[in-house]
Design a protein around this motif. Structure first.
Motif, PDB file in Angstrom:
ATOM      1  N   ALA A 107      16.658 -31.403  25.211  1.00 38.13           N
ATOM      2  CA  ALA A 107      15.198 -31.270  25.118  1.00 38.13           C
ATOM      3  C   ALA A 107      14.694 -30.236  26.117  1.00 38.13           C
ATOM      4  O   ALA A 107      13.763 -29.464  25.812  1.00 38.13           O
ATOM      5  CB  ALA A 107      14.533 -32.624  25.370  1.00 38.13           C
ATOM      6  N   PHE A 108      15.285 -30.203  27.305  1.00 42.40           N
ATOM      7  CA  PHE A 108      14.919 -29.187  28.295  1.00 42.40           C
ATOM      8  C   PHE A 108      15.165 -27.789  27.735  1.00 42.40           C
ATOM      9  O   PHE A 108      14.312 -26.901  27.841  1.00 42.40           O
ATOM     10  CB  PHE A 108      15.741 -29.356  29.577  1.00 42.40           C
ATOM     11  N   GLU A 109      16.334 -27.592  27.164  1.00 41.94           N
ATOM     12  CA  GLU A 109      16.701 -26.269  26.662  1.00 41.94           C
ATOM     13  C   GLU A 109      15.736 -25.801  25.575  1.00 41.94           C
ATOM     14  O   GLU A 109      15.389 -24.624  25.514  1.00 41.94           O
ATOM     15  CB  GLU A 109      18.140 -26.298  26.138  1.00 41.94           C
ATOM     16  N   GLY A 147      10.412 -33.299  30.218  1.00 41.18           N
ATOM     17  CA  GLY A 147      10.507 -32.367  29.104  1.00 41.18           C
ATOM     18  C   GLY A 147       9.245 -32.353  28.264  1.00 41.18           C
ATOM     19  O   GLY A 147       8.161 -32.748  28.716  1.00 41.18           O
ATOM     20  N   SER A 148       9.386 -31.934  27.013  1.00 38.04           N
ATOM     21  CA  SER A 148       8.221 -31.758  26.143  1.00 38.04           C
ATOM     22  C   SER A 148       7.737 -33.062  25.523  1.00 38.04           C
ATOM     23  O   SER A 148       6.679 -33.107  24.895  1.00 38.04           O
ATOM     24  CB  SER A 148       8.550 -30.760  25.024  1.00 38.04           C
ATOM     25  N   CYS A 193      11.916 -46.634  24.197  1.00 44.83           N
ATOM     26  CA  CYS A 193      11.510 -45.290  24.583  1.00 44.83           C
ATOM     27  C   CYS A 193       9.996 -45.259  24.745  1.00 44.83           C
ATOM     28  O   CYS A 193       9.258 -45.805  23.907  1.00 44.83           O
ATOM     29  CB  CYS A 193      11.959 -44.265  23.537  1.00 44.83           C
ATOM     30  N   HIS A 194       9.530 -44.609  25.805  1.00 45.70           N
ATOM     31  CA  HIS A 194       8.105 -44.450  26.058  1.00 45.70           C
ATOM     32  C   HIS A 194       7.863 -42.963  26.319  1.00 45.70           C
ATOM     33  O   HIS A 194       8.454 -42.383  27.220  1.00 45.70           O
ATOM     34  CB  HIS A 194       7.674 -45.279  27.263  1.00 45.70           C
ATOM     35  N   SER A 195       6.995 -42.366  25.521  1.00 44.99           N
ATOM     36  CA  SER A 195       6.799 -40.931  25.659  1.00 44.99           C
ATOM     37  C   SER A 195       5.438 -40.500  25.160  1.00 44.99           C
ATOM     38  O   SER A 195       4.877 -41.095  24.236  1.00 44.99           O
ATOM     39  CB  SER A 195       7.893 -40.170  24.893  1.00 44.99           C
ATOM     40  N   THR A 196       4.929 -39.454  25.815  1.00 44.42           N
ATOM     41  CA  THR A 196       3.710 -38.791  25.382  1.00 44.42           C
ATOM     42  C   THR A 196       4.023 -37.309  25.273  1.00 44.42           C
ATOM     43  O   THR A 196       4.566 -36.727  26.223  1.00 44.42           O
ATOM     44  CB  THR A 196       2.564 -38.999  26.400  1.00 44.42           C
ATOM     45  N   PRO A 197       3.742 -36.690  24.133  1.00 46.93           N
ATOM     46  CA  PRO A 197       4.034 -35.260  23.986  1.00 46.93           C
ATOM     47  C   PRO A 197       3.445 -34.439  25.133  1.00 46.93           C
ATOM     48  O   PRO A 197       2.287 -34.630  25.521  1.00 46.93           O
ATOM     49  CB  PRO A 197       3.365 -34.905  22.646  1.00 46.93           C
ATOM     50  N   GLY A 198       4.293 -33.590  25.703  1.00 54.77           N
ATOM     51  CA  GLY A 198       3.877 -32.761  26.830  1.00 54.77           C
ATOM     52  C   GLY A 198       4.054 -33.411  28.180  1.00 54.77           C
ATOM     53  O   GLY A 198       3.846 -32.766  29.217  1.00 54.77           O
ATOM     54  N   GLY A 200       6.915 -35.591  28.909  1.00 53.26           N
ATOM     55  CA  GLY A 200       8.267 -36.098  29.089  1.00 53.26           C
ATOM     56  C   GLY A 200       8.517 -37.399  28.349  1.00 53.26           C
ATOM     57  O   GLY A 200       7.669 -37.893  27.602  1.00 53.26           O
ATOM     58  N   ALA A 201       9.693 -37.956  28.579  1.00 53.43           N
ATOM     59  CA  ALA A 201      10.097 -39.194  27.910  1.00 53.43           C
ATOM     60  C   ALA A 201      10.800 -40.106  28.899  1.00 53.43           C
ATOM     61  O   ALA A 201      11.399 -39.647  29.874  1.00 53.43           O
ATOM     62  CB  ALA A 201      11.009 -38.892  26.725  1.00 53.43           C
ATOM     63  N   LYS A 202      10.732 -41.400  28.633  1.00 49.64           N
ATOM     64  CA  LYS A 202      11.386 -42.392  29.485  1.00 49.64           C
ATOM     65  C   LYS A 202      12.107 -43.398  28.598  1.00 49.64           C
ATOM     66  O   LYS A 202      11.512 -43.995  27.713  1.00 49.64           O
ATOM     67  CB  LYS A 202      10.362 -43.106  30.375  1.00 49.64           C
TER      68      LYS A 202
END
Length: 226
Positions: A107-109, A147-148, A193-198, A200-202
């Motif tokens: 995801a970083f790449e 990340g994104s 998974c917990h994430s918000t666009p822009g 990152g993700a957890k």
């Protein structure tokens, strides 16, 4: 002696031997980490050090963290809490760590495309790994990144077999599905998974410290996909 530049050879030989020693030690470290990572000789539940499994996984992935021409080194921030030995299939649980960490690097790449080296130095790719005991009988391993992020639609299908957000040819869509099965079905735990666009993700892994006996397992309801 002059033609062979003996003085230079004597100086260079010491440096070369030192490089060989460092290289050999690194190979030994990787081989030991691979052996501990796979745990091929441990087909049953055993009480293991979760932190050792995480560290072995990080060693194997070290080459992907290193600085590159297009980005600085990926930062890894570890916040390990005091954990007891945990009964688990160590090799399978290590595979879960590998899948989640590898996905974060991928995801970083993807997110780094179009960003300058200087911008990434100012806000480097970072992974946070946190461990703790929750309640009285479970351990929690959290792996987060900056990340994104992942959309809500993608999160709804994240653990489904063959679902992937990667480009064609860059992902099988099985890594997280297998990880979910390992955590929930093999260990009676939870993977979310917990994430918000822009932002990152957890990923949060929770598993029991002690595994239930067969009689207890029969009384427990089976886990269902999120």
């Amino acid at each position: 002696m002059e033609d062979a530049d003996l003085a230079f050879l004597l100086t260079d030989l010491v440096k070369m031997l030192q490089s060989m020693k460092v290289g050999t030690e690194r190979i030994r470290e990787i081989v030991l980490s691979l052996r501990n990572f796979s745990r091929l000789d441990e087909a049953e539940f055993k009480a293991v050090d979760i932190h050792e499994g995480i560290e072995n996984t990080l060693v194997i992935l070290r080459h992907r963290f290193k600085v590159r021409a297009e980005r600085p080194e990926i930062q890894v921030v570890k916040d390990y809490g005091p954990l007891p030995l945990v009964e688990c299939y160590a090799g399978q649980l290590n595979q879960v760590f590998m899948n989640i960490l590898s996905n974060a690097i991928d995801a970083f790449e993807e997110a780094n495309q179009g960003q300058s080296f200087e911008a990434l130095v100012a806000e480097p790719n970072t992974l946070w790994i946190h461990t703790a005991v929750v309640g009285q009988d479970r351990v929690q391993i959290t792996i987060a990144d900056n990340g994104s992020g992942i959309t809500a639609i993608a999160q709804a299908h994240l653990f489904n077999p063959f679902f992937t957000t990667k480009a064609i040819g860059k992902g099988t869509g099985l890594g997280l599905s297998i990880s979910y099965q390992i955590v929930t079905e093999k260990h009676g735990g939870q993977l979310s998974c917990h994430s918000t666009p822009g932002q990152g993700a957890k990923f949060v892994i929770e598993i029991p410290i002690r595994q239930a006996t067969p009689e207890q397992s029969q009384r427990q309801p089976s886990s269902s996909a999120p």
